[in-house]
Design an enzyme around this catalytic site. Structure first.
Site, PDB file in Angstrom:
ATOM      1  N   PRO A 311       0.924  -1.274  -0.024  1.00  7.23           N
ATOM      2  CA  PRO A 311      -0.080   0.074  -0.092  1.00  7.23           C
ATOM      3  C   PRO A 311       1.076   1.230  -0.060  1.00  7.23           C
ATOM      4  O   PRO A 311       1.930   1.399   0.613  1.00  7.23           O
ATOM      5  CB  PRO A 311      -0.636  -0.213   1.269  1.00  7.23           C
ATOM      6  CG  PRO A 311      -0.006  -0.872   2.124  1.00  7.23           C
ATOM      7  CD  PRO A 311       0.896  -1.808   1.401  1.00  7.23           C
ATOM      8  N   GLY A 312       0.383   2.036  -0.750  1.00  4.78           N
ATOM      9  CA  GLY A 312       1.274   3.447  -0.693  1.00  4.78           C
ATOM     10  C   GLY A 312       0.084   4.639  -0.314  1.00  4.78           C
ATOM     11  O   GLY A 312       0.209   5.221   0.854  1.00  4.78           O
ATOM     12  N   ARG A 350      -1.985  16.728  -9.107  1.00  8.98           N
ATOM     13  CA  ARG A 350      -2.780  15.739  -9.330  1.00  8.98           C
ATOM     14  C   ARG A 350      -4.346  16.227 -10.026  1.00  8.98           C
ATOM     15  O   ARG A 350      -4.871  15.592 -10.652  1.00  8.98           O
ATOM     16  CB  ARG A 350      -3.222  15.054  -8.094  1.00  8.98           C
ATOM     17  CG  ARG A 350      -1.963  14.148  -7.872  1.00  8.98           C
ATOM     18  CD  ARG A 350      -2.298  13.031  -6.519  1.00  8.98           C
ATOM     19  NE  ARG A 350      -3.103  12.118  -7.097  1.00  8.98           N
ATOM     20  CZ  ARG A 350      -3.989  12.282  -7.033  1.00  8.98           C
ATOM     21  NH1 ARG A 350      -4.911  12.848  -6.239  1.00  8.98           N
ATOM     22  NH2 ARG A 350      -4.889  10.856  -7.537  1.00  8.98           N
ATOM     23  N   TYR A 354      -4.985  14.439 -13.270  1.00  9.09           N
ATOM     24  CA  TYR A 354      -6.246  13.346 -13.118  1.00  9.09           C
ATOM     25  C   TYR A 354      -7.425  14.373 -12.797  1.00  9.09           C
ATOM     26  O   TYR A 354      -8.526  13.389 -12.471  1.00  9.09           O
ATOM     27  CB  TYR A 354      -5.802  12.494 -12.048  1.00  9.09           C
ATOM     28  CG  TYR A 354      -4.633  11.896 -11.806  1.00  9.09           C
ATOM     29  CD1 TYR A 354      -4.032  10.871 -13.177  1.00  9.09           C
ATOM     30  CD2 TYR A 354      -3.688  12.062 -10.894  1.00  9.09           C
ATOM     31  CE1 TYR A 354      -2.671  10.458 -12.699  1.00  9.09           C
ATOM     32  CE2 TYR A 354      -2.450  11.724 -10.700  1.00  9.09           C
ATOM     33  CZ  TYR A 354      -1.989  10.904 -11.694  1.00  9.09           C
ATOM     34  OH  TYR A 354      -0.671  10.395 -11.710  1.00  9.09           O
ATOM     35  N   CYS A 381       2.298  29.836 -14.342  1.00  6.76           N
ATOM     36  CA  CYS A 381       1.819  30.437 -15.668  1.00  6.76           C
ATOM     37  C   CYS A 381       0.844  29.514 -16.469  1.00  6.76           C
ATOM     38  O   CYS A 381       1.224  29.271 -17.708  1.00  6.76           O
ATOM     39  CB  CYS A 381       3.227  31.075 -16.232  1.00  6.76           C
ATOM     40  SG  CYS A 381       4.113  31.976 -15.299  1.00  6.76           S
ATOM     41  N   GLU A 382      -0.232  28.979 -16.106  1.00 11.24           N
ATOM     42  CA  GLU A 382      -1.309  28.415 -17.089  1.00 11.24           C
ATOM     43  C   GLU A 382      -2.347  28.458 -16.186  1.00 11.24           C
ATOM     44  O   GLU A 382      -2.515  28.108 -15.065  1.00 11.24           O
ATOM     45  CB  GLU A 382      -0.516  27.239 -17.589  1.00 11.24           C
ATOM     46  CG  GLU A 382       0.005  26.017 -16.491  1.00 11.24           C
ATOM     47  CD  GLU A 382       0.556  24.983 -17.281  1.00 11.24           C
ATOM     48  OE1 GLU A 382      -0.167  24.004 -17.845  1.00 11.24           O
ATOM     49  OE2 GLU A 382       1.669  24.943 -17.514  1.00 11.24           O
TER      50      GLU A 382
END
Ligand code: LLP
Length: 453
Positions: A311-312, A350, A354, A381-382
């Site tokens: 598990p992480g 993330r 995602y 800058c986006e």
């Protein structure tokens, strides 16, 4: 380029911090309007050490590791838990994992190097990667790591060669793709047949890999590895994969006369990112994984193997938060309000990658209801640099401290220096003390690899 995602309308939910239970670190509390974690005032900490900063609840991390050990070994004594270092890697984390009696899964030479520097016992290391370089493989052998998980025939050949050169036998697991499509984001599905990872079962490659591993003089075949994906909510995906894998273990015995001594089922248990999320618990996961392996082995009349799990996310994600300071508030009438913070996609990619969802509160107004909905934007800058789209939040003003929950996994480890931004430090909090375990980078750190002519 793809079009922006259509987002549903979000209303303020008027929740206060303690009503966000599913995403809170174990020791989260609210006192005098301030958020406390590990007995430490998050507002004071932010003021003292500066923002952006990651904060990890040490008790929460330790409890997750202990729960994994308890609820797997409850069903079968011969289980080991390896923390997946890619979720959060630091020397302090390696030490916690070591102290809790767990193993460590590393996915690069760099992660192995961290483990070595932390004094982590090498026999408890499991090495991963679909294309470990010759250098990484040799480093792993030289370090005498416990297991290398083999992803390709080429790798098997190399490990064998390097092991013979060193007059040793390297214990390995063969990574098998069970042909299961896990119920999660397609980028983090790994168990399907069409995958860059491991050996497919239906095409006979997995069996061929096992046979070669058994035959090669520099290889000690220990068992099978699988990992079907990450952030998986429904335990049935695990159950299906286990059924297929145990069937394969039986076939291995039939064809080679060798029992598979070890089965590593990877990681993947999902966690709550949103307050309403209801992921499966570690207890339920332990029952499904370990009991199912036992039952299927019994049905096939093969010995129950030593079981490893990796598990992480579910160890560290909810333990961690990110603290930011509000720099500007921009209201666009009849459109939305942007609350801009002093971090963003460099410390949490993330959302952009995602479309991940997060919960946040204003840490210095933690007892107030989240009576507004704003978009928490980063400083980069986006336009895609958003921390949370349409977040219910207490009314935010310049100078407020924003706490974003559930950032303990895959945020620090996926952070970057885009825009030549310094990366935040990490503090472990426990019993009223904040311990710096990774310091914030400096401008000089950013210059470290530059060559001045
Ligand atoms: N074992 C193996 C072989 C893995 O590849 C992974 C994760 C794990 C264990 C741990 O899985 P976990 O328990 O954390 O789900 N960057 C993505 C996640 C990528 C996961 C990669 N492998 C994210 O931010 O969601």
């Amino acid at each position: 380029m793809s079009l922006p995602v259509e987002r549903p309308h979000v209303d303020p939910d008027n929740k206060t911090t303690m009503e966000l239970q599913a995403v809170l670190p174990l020791t989260a509390k609210v006192e005098d309007g301030h958020l406390f974690i590990g007995g430490v005032d998050m507002v004071e900490l932010a003021h003292q050490v500066g923002t952006a900063v990651y904060v990890m609840d040490e008790e929460h991390i330790r409890k997750q590791l202990r729960d994994y050990l308890e609820w797997t070994r409850f069903h079968w004594k011969n289980v080991d838990v390896a923390f997946a270092g890619k979720a959060f890697m630091s020397v302090a984390m390696c030490r916690i994992v070591e102290q809790e009696g767990c193993h460590l899964d590393v996915s690069s030479g760099g992660e192995l190097f961290f483990a070595q520097k932390a004094g982590f016992p090498m026999e408890r290391i499991i090495c991963h990667g679909n294309n470990k370089t010759p250098q990484e493989l040799q480093e792993a052998l030289d370090a005498r790591v416990g297991r290398i998980v083999v992803d390709s025939f080429e790798e098997l050949r190399r490990i064998n060669e390097y092991a013979i050169e060193r007059d040793m036998k390297q214990p390995v697991l063969i990574r098998v793709t069970p042909g299961i499509i896990a119920d999660t984001h397609v980028y983090i599905q790994t168990g399907a047949e069409d995958s860059k990872f491991g050996f497919g079962m239906r095409d006979g490659l997995a069996m061929e890999a096992v046979k070669r591993a058994i035959a090669l003089p520099g290889i000690e075949f220990m068992g099978i590895h699988m990992h079907i994906g990450s952030q998986i909510f429904t335990l049935t995906s695990f159950a299906k994969a286990i059924e297929v894998i145990v069937h394969f273990m039986d076939e291995v015995y039939e064809e080679t006369g060798v029992f598979v001594q070890e089965l590593d089922t990877g990681g993947g248990l999902g966690i709550a990112y949103g307050a309403p999320d209801q992921p499966s618990s570690i207890k339920q996961y332990g029952k499904v994984v370990v009991d199912d392996i036992k039952e299927h082995c019994l049905a096939h009349r093969i010995p129950v193997p030593r079981i490893l799990i990796e598990p992480g996310r579910s160890v560290v994600a909810n333990a961690g938060v990110t603290l930011y300071t509000v720099g500007t508030v921009k209201s666009i009438p009849n459109v939305r309000t942007y609350v801009a913070v002093d971090g963003g996609m460099t410390d949490n990619i993330r959302t952009a990658l995602y479309d991940a969802k997060y919960e946040a509160v204003v840490a210095n107004k933690a007892d107030q209801p989240r009576s507004t909905v704003v978009t928490i934007a980063g400083k980069h800058c986006e336009s895609g640099d958003i921390v949370i789209h349409d977040a219910p939040l207490q009314p935010a003003e310049v100078g407020d401290i924003i706490c974003v929950f559930t950032t303990g996994a895959y945020c620090h480890s996926m952070s970057s220096n885009y825009n030549t931004q310094v990366r935040p430090g990490v503090y472990m909090v426990k019993d009223g003390q904040a311990r710096c375990v990774v310091r914030r980078e400096t401008y000089d750190d950013l210059l470290m690899c530059e060559i001045f002519d």
